[in-house]
Write an enzyme that holds these catalytic residues in place. Sequence first.
Site, PDB file in Angstrom:
ATOM      1  N   ASP A  71     -19.074 -27.043  51.825  1.00 34.26           N
ATOM      2  CA  ASP A  71     -17.782 -26.512  52.251  1.00 34.26           C
ATOM      3  C   ASP A  71     -17.903 -24.995  52.446  1.00 34.26           C
ATOM      4  OD1 ASP A  71     -14.770 -27.601  52.438  1.00 34.26           O
ATOM      5  OD2 ASP A  71     -14.683 -25.627  51.497  1.00 34.26           O
ATOM      6  N   TYR A  99      -9.405 -18.679  54.166  1.00 33.21           N
ATOM      7  CA  TYR A  99      -9.301 -19.228  55.517  1.00 33.21           C
ATOM      8  C   TYR A  99      -8.828 -18.155  56.487  1.00 33.21           C
ATOM      9  CZ  TYR A  99     -10.067 -23.965  53.813  1.00 33.21           C
ATOM     10  OH  TYR A  99     -10.626 -25.088  53.270  1.00 33.21           O
ATOM     11  N   HIS A 122     -17.799 -35.463  50.569  1.00 35.12           N
ATOM     12  CA  HIS A 122     -17.726 -34.015  50.668  1.00 35.12           C
ATOM     13  C   HIS A 122     -18.006 -33.292  49.349  1.00 35.12           C
ATOM     14  CE1 HIS A 122     -16.450 -30.383  52.756  1.00 35.12           C
ATOM     15  NE2 HIS A 122     -15.628 -30.081  51.764  1.00 35.12           N
TER      16      HIS A 122
END
Length: 367
Positions: free
Chosen positions: A169, A294, A345
């Site tokens: 990630d 982000y 993930h």
Amino acid sequence: MPEIRPFRIAIPDTELADLHTRLRRTRWPEAECVDDWSQGMPLAYTRELADYWLDEYDWRERERALNRFDQYVTEIDGLDIHFIHQRCGRADAFPLLITHGWPGSVAEFQKVIRPLTAAGFDVVCPSLPGFGFSGKPGSTGWGLGRIATAWDELMVRLGYQRYGAQGGDWGAAVTTQIGRNIGHCVAIHTNMPLGMPPIDVAGMPADERAALERIDYHYRWGSGYSKLQATRPQTLGYGLVDSPVAQLAWIVEKFQSWMDCDGHPENVLTKDELLDNVMLYWATASGASSARLYWESVAIFSEGSPVPLPTGVAAFPKETLCNPRSWCEPNYNITRWTTMPRGGHFPAFEQPELFVEDVSSFFDDFR
């Protein structure tokens, strides 16, 4: 050089009492209009998990479990960075830096730290800026490049002149940038390699076409969280920091969607394990500060020059961005690619044995 200070997790009783009060006073929405997770985390399971959090989850026991690892805080570039540093005690120890992502935390690694130290690695797991017990940046600029530089400085400060780096990630993006910097890192490993599909899809093999369709589905139906965190993290943060159920649902829905769990997160993780990770966001009020990564970096997540360092890849079948090897080779010097039989993930959490075996085997060549 700034000092390295010992750290132990110790959430005040008043914070736990406040959490319980907020859970009891949750204002619930009506149920979803579907019989699956396609509109988000279902009401029935959300209430079940919230009730468990209130009535059965024992944070003090879980806190003790996390505190079995040696933890520290040190200031880097004006920001306090929290990290686990578990030494193996061997003369030939190889230093290994492991970086988590969102919506993960260092709690993801609690099943793999001891096995990795048993395999001869000194393991360092930092909390990303704005996540968990690391400091919250008070100004802009803490993007991927700055984090990668800070992580290299952390490893040198701990006395390591050469080390390996691993991540998934956001941890994959940070690790990739570390590999580009050619500092003290000698090799990298990732479970989410960055890659781009070819422009011309005519004649694309069936496996690559399936990967492209899966990625397209993710961007159409599973990436709304990313757009919101990349554009309005502050607005989102008011709900996440104020409501424990909002924070729980925001995170657990992604675990259900991104794990190899046959539709339900508890097919892979226990309620306690899911809530350990949620607690590292709730107890530190990091819903907004974690989302800002982000805003800082999502636009450049896949950008940058190729990584010249030897690169190992563990390709888990239910990874959200399941880039085939041919799409990744322009970006990395891939010397090991392992196609895993299962996992998604969060492989260190989901499939710790597979994760440890692949990471250990790859980095053993660089001792």
